[in-house]
Design a protein around this motif. Structure first.
Motif, PDB file in Angstrom:
ATOM      1  N   ILE A 121      40.376  46.966 -12.087  1.00  0.00           N
ATOM      2  CA  ILE A 121      40.688  45.507 -11.860  1.00  0.00           C
ATOM      3  C   ILE A 121      40.237  44.879 -10.322  1.00  0.00           C
ATOM      4  O   ILE A 121      39.865  43.974 -10.265  1.00  0.00           O
ATOM      5  N   PHE A 122      40.683  45.811  -9.353  1.00  0.00           N
ATOM      6  CA  PHE A 122      40.342  45.381  -7.865  1.00  0.00           C
ATOM      7  C   PHE A 122      38.809  45.374  -7.733  1.00  0.00           C
ATOM      8  O   PHE A 122      38.461  44.555  -6.872  1.00  0.00           O
ATOM      9  N   LEU A 123      38.166  46.346  -8.450  1.00  0.00           N
ATOM     10  CA  LEU A 123      36.593  46.210  -8.325  1.00  0.00           C
ATOM     11  C   LEU A 123      36.049  45.010  -8.997  1.00  0.00           C
ATOM     12  O   LEU A 123      35.381  44.186  -8.231  1.00  0.00           O
ATOM     13  N   ALA A 124      36.538  44.623  -9.821  1.00  0.00           N
ATOM     14  CA  ALA A 124      36.321  43.201 -10.737  1.00  0.00           C
ATOM     15  C   ALA A 124      36.730  41.972  -9.782  1.00  0.00           C
ATOM     16  O   ALA A 124      35.883  41.154  -9.678  1.00  0.00           O
ATOM     17  N   PHE A 162      34.275  41.701  -6.963  1.00  0.00           N
ATOM     18  CA  PHE A 162      32.959  41.304  -7.069  1.00  0.00           C
ATOM     19  C   PHE A 162      32.819  39.924  -7.516  1.00  0.00           C
ATOM     20  O   PHE A 162      32.269  39.050  -7.119  1.00  0.00           O
ATOM     21  N   GLY A 163      33.955  39.296  -8.159  1.00  0.00           N
ATOM     22  CA  GLY A 163      34.127  38.010  -8.345  1.00  0.00           C
ATOM     23  C   GLY A 163      34.356  37.158  -7.154  1.00  0.00           C
ATOM     24  O   GLY A 163      33.789  36.062  -7.091  1.00  0.00           O
ATOM     25  N   ILE A 164      35.088  37.677  -6.115  1.00  0.00           N
ATOM     26  CA  ILE A 164      35.301  36.875  -4.743  1.00  0.00           C
ATOM     27  C   ILE A 164      33.943  36.673  -4.195  1.00  0.00           C
ATOM     28  O   ILE A 164      33.595  35.803  -3.663  1.00  0.00           O
ATOM     29  N   GLY A 165      33.135  37.979  -4.148  1.00  0.00           N
ATOM     30  CA  GLY A 165      31.803  37.919  -3.454  1.00  0.00           C
ATOM     31  C   GLY A 165      30.988  36.889  -4.237  1.00  0.00           C
ATOM     32  O   GLY A 165      30.294  35.974  -3.536  1.00  0.00           O
ATOM     33  N   TRP A 166      30.775  37.044  -5.552  1.00  0.00           N
ATOM     34  CA  TRP A 166      30.183  36.012  -6.350  1.00  0.00           C
ATOM     35  C   TRP A 166      30.383  34.461  -5.916  1.00  0.00           C
ATOM     36  O   TRP A 166      29.464  33.852  -5.886  1.00  0.00           O
ATOM     37  N   LEU A 167      31.869  34.396  -6.127  1.00  0.00           N
ATOM     38  CA  LEU A 167      32.228  32.945  -5.660  1.00  0.00           C
ATOM     39  C   LEU A 167      31.646  32.339  -4.110  1.00  0.00           C
ATOM     40  O   LEU A 167      31.418  31.077  -4.152  1.00  0.00           O
ATOM     41  N   PHE A 168      31.767  33.362  -3.292  1.00  0.00           N
ATOM     42  CA  PHE A 168      31.310  32.704  -1.785  1.00  0.00           C
ATOM     43  C   PHE A 168      29.661  33.090  -1.588  1.00  0.00           C
ATOM     44  O   PHE A 168      29.376  33.148  -0.568  1.00  0.00           O
ATOM     45  N   GLY A 169      28.816  33.517  -2.949  1.00  0.00           N
ATOM     46  CA  GLY A 169      27.424  33.391  -2.714  1.00  0.00           C
ATOM     47  C   GLY A 169      26.865  34.633  -1.982  1.00  0.00           C
ATOM     48  O   GLY A 169      25.764  34.733  -1.509  1.00  0.00           O
ATOM     49  N   PHE A 170      27.667  35.795  -1.935  1.00  0.00           N
ATOM     50  CA  PHE A 170      27.013  37.144  -1.705  1.00  0.00           C
ATOM     51  C   PHE A 170      25.974  37.601  -2.575  1.00  0.00           C
ATOM     52  O   PHE A 170      26.329  37.421  -3.941  1.00  0.00           O
ATOM     53  N   THR A 171      25.174  38.351  -2.343  1.00  0.00           N
ATOM     54  CA  THR A 171      24.176  39.087  -3.371  1.00  0.00           C
ATOM     55  C   THR A 171      24.950  40.167  -4.259  1.00  0.00           C
ATOM     56  O   THR A 171      26.067  40.466  -3.985  1.00  0.00           O
ATOM     57  N   PRO A 172      24.261  40.298  -5.452  1.00  0.00           N
ATOM     58  CA  PRO A 172      25.138  41.389  -6.441  1.00  0.00           C
ATOM     59  C   PRO A 172      25.522  42.649  -5.818  1.00  0.00           C
ATOM     60  O   PRO A 172      26.696  43.052  -6.192  1.00  0.00           O
ATOM     61  N   LEU A 173      24.684  43.195  -4.788  1.00  0.00           N
ATOM     62  CA  LEU A 173      25.015  44.479  -4.343  1.00  0.00           C
ATOM     63  C   LEU A 173      26.214  44.386  -3.406  1.00  0.00           C
ATOM     64  O   LEU A 173      27.014  45.169  -3.235  1.00  0.00           O
TER      65      LEU A 173
END
Length: 389
Positions: free
Chosen positions: A97-100, A103-114
């Motif tokens: 859950i925390f990994l997801a 990942f979602g927060i990073g994606w929201l703020f425009g970070f790369t997938p890695l």
């Protein structure tokens, strides 16, 4: 001149750390937050009185090696089975859950997938320092709450080792899967070699010369460093080698004596590690990551207690106990800081992602410490009815 500059750096670090640590204890804060704050104050972004950060960073990496060596020493195989059996399901689901969420927060703020994956990794873990140090000793060793806390933190330690193994591979950034498989293929060989050396060489030496404490101390350090260097040579990492060195000694009678002997040395280098981490924190990055750090901090502080409450409640744990554990584990971890540093050093993530993780760690350490100190039994509670040694 170089020797004088190094001594002056040590003077500023350790004398300053003694002062800020005293203030942190009065403020009911974890000491590592004080060390990071001192690094920010004295480093290039602050007063800039210490600028030889590379030397300090190189020296502090020794502390991480000792940390993983001692982590291995503390993982007694017999004790692990019972506590991990209770914690595995909750640990697996909560880490997912925390990994997801990360990942979602990073994606929201425009970070790369890695970078999103690394941010997710950082959010999976809770602080052993806050979780264990703020738990009363009688509860830690004799109550069901203590067993569950230790089990969950140990499970997270195993997951952290796996994450570090992935990040410390020289090939993960380029995804050379063949070379990566070759590196991991050497892992069982190192484990078997370490087990054989411990059984047929080290344990007989420890047994014969255990009354010479200086020799035991020296042999333990030599074993730790030797395995660390062997692992590095075979394409893994010094940290993984040190962990293997520790866990292969864990079942021996001498392991706890070694652990107690090396803890002051580990703490010396870890102070350097957290100081250098703070000194490398670029305050100029703060406007860029401030909103993301505040959002991530809020998600961690709100989600972790709720997730652990729900998962433990489904495991037939009492509601009050489930909330207690949830709030005690409601922050990210020292391992999160290590993941941020290593991933940035290996160019897997950019400076913004690294600073996001570091800022989130500092903020969640501060807020969750106050939540536990003010609301749950702990050794440093302000309220008399909550103070438990």
């Amino acid at each position: 001149m170089a020797e004088s500059a190094l001594f002056q750096s040590f003077f500023l670090i350790f004398s300053g750390a003694a002062i800020v640590a005293s203030l942190a204890l009065f403020g009911r804060q974890p000491l590592l937050v004080a060390y990071i704050a001192l690094g920010i104050l004295l480093g290039p972004s602050g007063l800039a009185v210490i600028d030889n950060l590379q030397l300090l960073s190189d020296m502090s990496s020794v502390g991480i090696i000792f940390l993983l060596f001692l982590l291995g020493l503390d993982m007694q195989p017999q004790a692990l089975v019972s506590v991990l059996r209770k914690a595995t399901f909750v640990g697996l689901v909560s880490c997912t859950i925390f990994l997801a969420l990360g990942f979602g927060i990073g994606w929201l703020f425009g970070f790369t997938p890695l970078e999103c994956w690394v941010i997710g990794m950082a959010l999976m873990f809770s602080s052993t320092i806050i979780g264990i140090k703020l738990l009363p000793t009688t509860v830690l060793h004799h109550k069901h709450l203590g067993e569950l806390m230790v089990g969950l933190l140990l499970f997270q330690d195993f997951v952290a080792i796996l994450c570090l193994t992935i990040l410390l591979s020289d090939n993960i950034g380029n995804m050379h899967l063949g070379q990566l498989a070759l590196s991991y293929g050497s892992l069982p060989l190192i484990v078997m070699l370490a087990w054989g050396v411990v059984k047929y060489l080290l344990l007989p030496l420890f047994t014969r010369f255990d009354r010479f404490h200086e020799y035991v101390f020296l042999l333990a350090i030599g074993w730790c460093m030797g395995m660390a260097e062997l692992a590095e040579t075979l394409g893994l990492s010094r940290e993984i080698g040190a962990f293997i060195a520790g866990i292969t000694l864990a079942a021996s009678r001498i392991s706890q004596y070694i652990a107690l002997s090396l803890k002051p040395l580990r703490d010396f280098f870890l102070i350097l590690f957290f100081f250098s981490l703070g000194a490398q924190f670029d305050l100029a990055m703060l406007p860029e990551i401030l909103v993301a750090a505040l959002v991530t901090t809020a998600v961690v502080l709100l989600a972790k207690p709720v997730v652990f409450r729900y998962l433990l409640g489904n495991q037939s744990e009492q509601k009050v106990l489930a909330w207690d554990i949830g709030f005690r584990l409601g922050q990210i971890s020292e391992f999160s800081l290590l993941i941020a540093l290593l991933a940035c050093d290996r160019n897997l993530i950019g400076s913004a992602a690294s600073h996001l993780i570091q800022a989130t760690a500092i903020l969640t350490f501060l807020v969750s410490s106050y939540i536990v100190v003010m609301n749950f039994p702990n050794p440093i509670a302000i309220k008399d009815e909550l103070r438990r040694d």
